[in-house]
Design a protein around this motif. Structure first.
Motif, PDB file in Angstrom:
ATOM      1  N   ARG A 115      47.803  32.406  33.849  1.00 22.47           N
ATOM      2  CA  ARG A 115      48.152  30.927  34.436  1.00 22.47           C
ATOM      3  C   ARG A 115      47.615  30.674  35.929  1.00 22.47           C
ATOM      4  NH1 ARG A 115      51.833  30.100  38.206  1.00 22.47           N
ATOM      5  NH2 ARG A 115      52.396  32.314  38.572  1.00 22.47           N
ATOM      6  N   ARG A 116      47.252  31.644  36.769  1.00 21.70           N
ATOM      7  CA  ARG A 116      46.592  31.340  38.034  1.00 21.70           C
ATOM      8  C   ARG A 116      45.830  32.089  38.833  1.00 21.70           C
ATOM      9  NH1 ARG A 116      49.863  33.410  42.019  1.00 21.70           N
ATOM     10  NH2 ARG A 116      48.835  31.912  43.706  1.00 21.70           N
ATOM     11  N   THR A 117      45.908  33.521  38.542  1.00 22.71           N
ATOM     12  CA  THR A 117      45.254  34.435  39.253  1.00 22.71           C
ATOM     13  C   THR A 117      43.982  35.127  38.720  1.00 22.71           C
ATOM     14  OG1 THR A 117      46.862  36.513  38.692  1.00 22.71           O
ATOM     15  CG2 THR A 117      47.626  34.975  40.500  1.00 22.71           C
ATOM     16  N   GLY A 118      43.643  34.787  37.538  1.00 30.40           N
ATOM     17  CA  GLY A 118      42.419  35.552  37.074  1.00 30.40           C
ATOM     18  C   GLY A 118      41.134  35.470  37.880  1.00 30.40           C
ATOM     19  N   GLY A 119      41.016  34.180  38.311  1.00 24.25           N
ATOM     20  CA  GLY A 119      39.912  34.042  39.421  1.00 24.25           C
ATOM     21  C   GLY A 119      39.980  34.998  40.396  1.00 24.25           C
ATOM     22  N   ALA A 120      40.930  34.995  41.107  1.00 26.78           N
ATOM     23  CA  ALA A 120      41.100  35.744  42.292  1.00 26.78           C
ATOM     24  C   ALA A 120      40.964  36.919  42.072  1.00 26.78           C
ATOM     25  CB  ALA A 120      42.485  35.411  42.863  1.00 26.78           C
ATOM     26  N   ALA A 121      41.472  37.537  40.855  1.00 24.22           N
ATOM     27  CA  ALA A 121      41.462  38.966  40.584  1.00 24.22           C
ATOM     28  C   ALA A 121      40.112  39.570  40.412  1.00 24.22           C
ATOM     29  CB  ALA A 121      42.404  39.196  39.342  1.00 24.22           C
ATOM     30  N   ALA A 122      39.466  38.497  39.813  1.00 20.58           N
ATOM     31  CA  ALA A 122      37.927  38.830  39.457  1.00 20.58           C
ATOM     32  C   ALA A 122      37.110  38.829  40.855  1.00 20.58           C
ATOM     33  CB  ALA A 122      37.285  37.832  38.705  1.00 20.58           C
ATOM     34  N   ASP A 123      37.440  38.066  41.761  1.00 19.67           N
ATOM     35  CA  ASP A 123      36.603  38.039  42.973  1.00 19.67           C
ATOM     36  C   ASP A 123      36.897  39.127  43.980  1.00 19.67           C
ATOM     37  OD1 ASP A 123      35.573  35.643  42.435  1.00 19.67           O
ATOM     38  OD2 ASP A 123      37.146  34.307  43.461  1.00 19.67           O
ATOM     39  N   HIS A 124      38.254  39.419  43.987  1.00 17.79           N
ATOM     40  CA  HIS A 124      38.834  40.802  44.422  1.00 17.79           C
ATOM     41  C   HIS A 124      38.182  42.008  43.844  1.00 17.79           C
ATOM     42  CE1 HIS A 124      41.675  38.201  46.358  1.00 17.79           C
ATOM     43  NE2 HIS A 124      42.049  38.954  47.113  1.00 17.79           N
ATOM     44  N   LEU A 125      38.135  41.985  42.497  1.00 16.03           N
ATOM     45  CA  LEU A 125      37.631  43.247  41.871  1.00 16.03           C
ATOM     46  C   LEU A 125      36.161  43.550  42.234  1.00 16.03           C
ATOM     47  CD1 LEU A 125      38.509  45.770  39.933  1.00 16.03           C
ATOM     48  CD2 LEU A 125      37.606  44.032  38.217  1.00 16.03           C
ATOM     49  N   ALA A 126      35.374  42.286  42.363  1.00 13.93           N
ATOM     50  CA  ALA A 126      33.801  42.295  42.579  1.00 13.93           C
ATOM     51  C   ALA A 126      33.774  42.959  44.268  1.00 13.93           C
ATOM     52  CB  ALA A 126      33.277  40.955  42.553  1.00 13.93           C
ATOM     53  N   ARG A 127      34.608  42.617  44.875  1.00 11.10           N
ATOM     54  CA  ARG A 127      34.313  42.851  46.484  1.00 11.10           C
ATOM     55  C   ARG A 127      34.551  44.297  46.588  1.00 11.10           C
ATOM     56  NH1 ARG A 127      36.345  40.736  51.516  1.00 11.10           N
ATOM     57  NH2 ARG A 127      35.547  42.187  52.914  1.00 11.10           N
ATOM     58  N   THR A 128      35.408  45.151  45.658  1.00 13.66           N
ATOM     59  CA  THR A 128      35.789  46.570  45.710  1.00 13.66           C
ATOM     60  C   THR A 128      34.384  47.320  45.418  1.00 13.66           C
ATOM     61  OG1 THR A 128      36.068  46.932  43.504  1.00 13.66           O
ATOM     62  CG2 THR A 128      38.005  46.199  45.015  1.00 13.66           C
ATOM     63  N   ARG A 129      33.432  46.667  45.053  1.00 19.27           N
ATOM     64  CA  ARG A 129      32.055  47.273  44.813  1.00 19.27           C
ATOM     65  C   ARG A 129      31.214  47.372  46.163  1.00 19.27           C
ATOM     66  NH1 ARG A 129      29.759  48.901  40.473  1.00 19.27           N
ATOM     67  NH2 ARG A 129      27.754  48.418  41.355  1.00 19.27           N
ATOM     68  N   SER A 130      31.605  46.677  47.110  1.00 17.23           N
ATOM     69  CA  SER A 130      30.944  46.767  48.619  1.00 17.23           C
ATOM     70  C   SER A 130      30.769  47.953  49.121  1.00 17.23           C
ATOM     71  CB  SER A 130      31.410  45.647  49.242  1.00 17.23           C
ATOM     72  OG  SER A 130      30.954  45.563  50.623  1.00 17.23           O
ATOM     73  N   ALA A 131      29.600  48.425  49.233  1.00 17.92           N
ATOM     74  CA  ALA A 131      29.482  49.710  49.941  1.00 17.92           C
ATOM     75  C   ALA A 131      29.811  49.774  51.409  1.00 17.92           C
ATOM     76  CB  ALA A 131      27.937  50.279  49.900  1.00 17.92           C
ATOM     77  N   ARG A 132      29.488  48.482  52.053  1.00 18.81           N
ATOM     78  CA  ARG A 132      29.849  48.410  53.404  1.00 18.81           C
ATOM     79  C   ARG A 132      31.553  48.361  53.560  1.00 18.81           C
ATOM     80  NH1 ARG A 132      27.937  43.362  57.258  1.00 18.81           N
ATOM     81  NH2 ARG A 132      29.344  43.995  59.092  1.00 18.81           N
TER      82      ARG A 132
END
Length: 598
Positions: free
Chosen positions: A511-528
């Motif tokens: 309904r609404r959070t698929g895009g936000a979840a994908a963005d957050h998930l990608a952020r979790t890969r940041s080594a910094r």
């Protein structure tokens, strides 16, 4: 009927319904003795529990009603000699009934109720709930001819026609029997003006759910389409006052808020309030009526309620003013009603410990005990509902992070102002899962005095990074928006067993959070970012507990680093993966006891 000064004793039919419950509450708050007429013992128990939640401490008198029996209540009228007033809230508010079903539910009940009321020696008033579109029928036309009845039932639908027929019959037969009566004709009844609480999911509520789900392609009506509302507590207060007002005998009152916005404007406002997608196109009612239901997704029986008609509300306003009954603000009441429905997922999620709260300007969904000293922050891609079992076992409260689950906001960019507000002023036992572990660590690092202890469950930044596929945001976004509960369960736990617990998470992602979840998930890969979170964790000197599943371990270097910290306890759940709240809820709840400084 008798005009004596007997103590006020009300018999409420339809007591387990939305209106009936609030009438009972209003009567009890005024000191009246109340008997609730319900169809089953279970519904009577539900009414008792609801009244206790509203602060009514004494037990209610319950009687089982059977409208198909020769005597609708055990013992008949002779067993209710002290009753001074009846409130008839019984009937069926449901579209799609056959004519026979609707007549039995609405017309037959009225006839049997008047027969019963005629035998009550001290009855002073009977108040009947009719409707704003059906009230004002001519009692002289009773009985209706078969031809007239067939035409109306075919033209208006069984529900509305049966309510019109029952209105006419009530007036005619009650007057013939010498009963002092009052009719109330409410518009669409929405939730309590203070809490928004309502359990009705038909009519306007179903339209708002359609908007919430993104299934509405056009807003119905124009600026003249008037579908008025009234809050259930205002209606109940009015009925309780009208039952003892001498001027209300033989009168019918249209009870609605004349300041209700036009339908399309109302829906647009509520859609924006809920964070739903609001269609830009408006569709005139005339067009909707000509289109097939599979196109409009509107029940044909609801279309007659979309009109530009206005109603004679002056007498009701005068009576309300005489009794000091104010009309709640319609805009605020509509928002609270919509919030309550959305928090309960339009009837799909039970329980009263669900609400939206404002946290530093972010519309935040909260589940569990308000103000609890234990606070859980969920991870990706699930929502607070997946932690409901743990919350009920531990007395914790869970909040969806900004931009995820049912919460509004943009996401991680809101954390700076959101975290101190969600923590509150008193120290909390803070629990963070996966992405929530990052939020928990940041909160503990920046506001250590407000965090009594820190529990991290499957903290991603202490584990091996997820696969490189998580960096492909468009692909992940599309996958999340098209997942279902079974696929999500298999992805997160390895089996479909947790699909029921993940149904609402899959719905949120679609309904609404698929895009936000994908963005957050990608952020979790940041080594910094992972290094910053690890450093922040090591700066926190309060008690720390880290829980992981044996199938989802910490990275070896993280274990080595944490082993040297004197304030950290490492726990492993055998057989668990990244989402132990789904697969090992009981064991996990047993581990979430408050921590103390060693």
């Amino acid at each position: 009927m008798s005009g004596n000064d007997a103590p006020r004793h009300a018999l409420v039919f339809g007591a387990s319904g939305l209106i009936g419950r609030h009438v009972i509450l209003a009567l009890a708050q005024q000191g009246a003795s109340v008997t609730a007429a319900v169809r089953t013992a279970e519904s009577g128990a539900r009414v008792q529990r609801w009244l206790r939640r509203q602060g009514l401490t004494h037990d209610l008198s319950i009687v089982i009603v059977d409208f198909d029996a020769p005597e609708i209540v055990p013992g008949g009228p002779s067993s209710f000699g002290s009753v001074t007033e009846i409130h008839n809230c019984a009937g069926s508010y449901r579209f799609g009934m056959t004519a026979e079903e609707a007549r039995g539910a609405n017309v037959g009940i009225v006839e049997k109720l008047i027969d019963f009321a005629t035998g009550l020696p001290h009855l002073q008033r009977i108040v009947h709930v009719s409707g704003y579109r059906v009230g004002g029928q001519d009692p002289a036309a009773v009985p209706w001819s078969d031809a007239h009845r067939d035409v109306l039932y075919a033209e208006l639908g069984a529900y509305e026609a049966s309510k019109m027929e029952s209105d006419a019959i009530f007036q005619a037969v009650a007057t013939e029997r010498g009963l002092a009566w009052t009719i109330v004709n409410p518009s669409t009844v929405i939730g309590d003006s203070a809490t928004g609480e309502s359990d009705q999911q038909v009519g306007l509520a179903a339209t708002i759910e359609q908007l919430w789900n993104g299934a509405m392609t056009a807003l119905p009506g124009d600026d003249s389409t008037f579908l008025p509302v009234v809050t259930v507590d205002h209606l109940a207060a009015f009925m309780v006052a009208a039952a003892v007002d001498p001027a209300a005998v033989g009168q019918a009152y249209w009870i609605l808020d004349d300041s209700t916005p036009p339908l399309a404007r109302m829906l647009a406002h509520l859609g924006r309030h809920l964070g739903a997608r609001v269609p830009r196109v408006r569709m005139p009612v005339g067009v909707i009526r000509r289109l097939p239901a599979w196109v409009t997704k509107a029940d044909p029986e609801t279309l007659t309620f979309m009109s530009d008609d206005r109603y004679p509300t002056g007498p009701a306003a005068d009576l309300a003013a005489r009794h000091g009954i104010g009309m709640p603000d319609v805009g605020t009441s509509l928002e609270r009603w919509a919030d309550h429905m959305a928090a309960h997922r339009f009837g799909a999620a039970a329980g009263h410990a669900r609400r939206f709260v404002d946290v530093a300007g972010v519309r935040t969904f909260e589940l569990g005990t308000p103000g609890a000293s234990s606070l859980i922050l969920p991870g990706l891609p699930v929502n607070a509902d997946t932690w409901g079992g743990v919350a009920s076992s531990t007395g914790a409260r869970i909040v969806d992070l900004p931009g995820l689950g049912l919460s509004g906001g943009a996401g991680i960019s809101d954390w700076g102002r959101w975290l101190p507000a969600v923590l509150g002023d008193e120290p909390v036992d803070l629990v963070g899962h996966s992405l929530g572990a990052a939020a928990a660590v940041i909160a503990a690092d920046r506001f250590p005095a407000r965090v009594g202890s820190l529990t991290l469950i499957a903290p991603f930044f202490l584990q091996s990074p997820a696969g490189s596929w998580t960096a492909l945001r468009p692909l992940v976004r599309t996958a999340l928006r098209h997942t279902d509960a079974r696929r999500l369960s298999r992805r997160l736990t390895g089996s479909a067993h947790s699909a029921p617990e993940l149904a609402s998470s899959a719905d949120d992602l679609r309904r609404r959070t698929g895009g936000a979840a994908a963005d957050h998930l990608a952020r979790t890969r940041s080594a910094r970012w992972r290094a910053e979170l690890t450093a922040a964790l090591m700066r926190f000197d309060g008690p720390v507990r880290i829980i992981t599943g044996s199938r989802d371990p910490l990275a070896p270097d993280a274990i080595e680093m944490l082993a040297s910290a004197g304030n950290v306890e490492l726990l492993t759940l055998p057989g668990a993966g990244h989402h132990p709240q789904l697969t090992h809820a009981e064991v996990l709840a047993g581990l979430l006891t408050p921590l103390t400084v060693r």
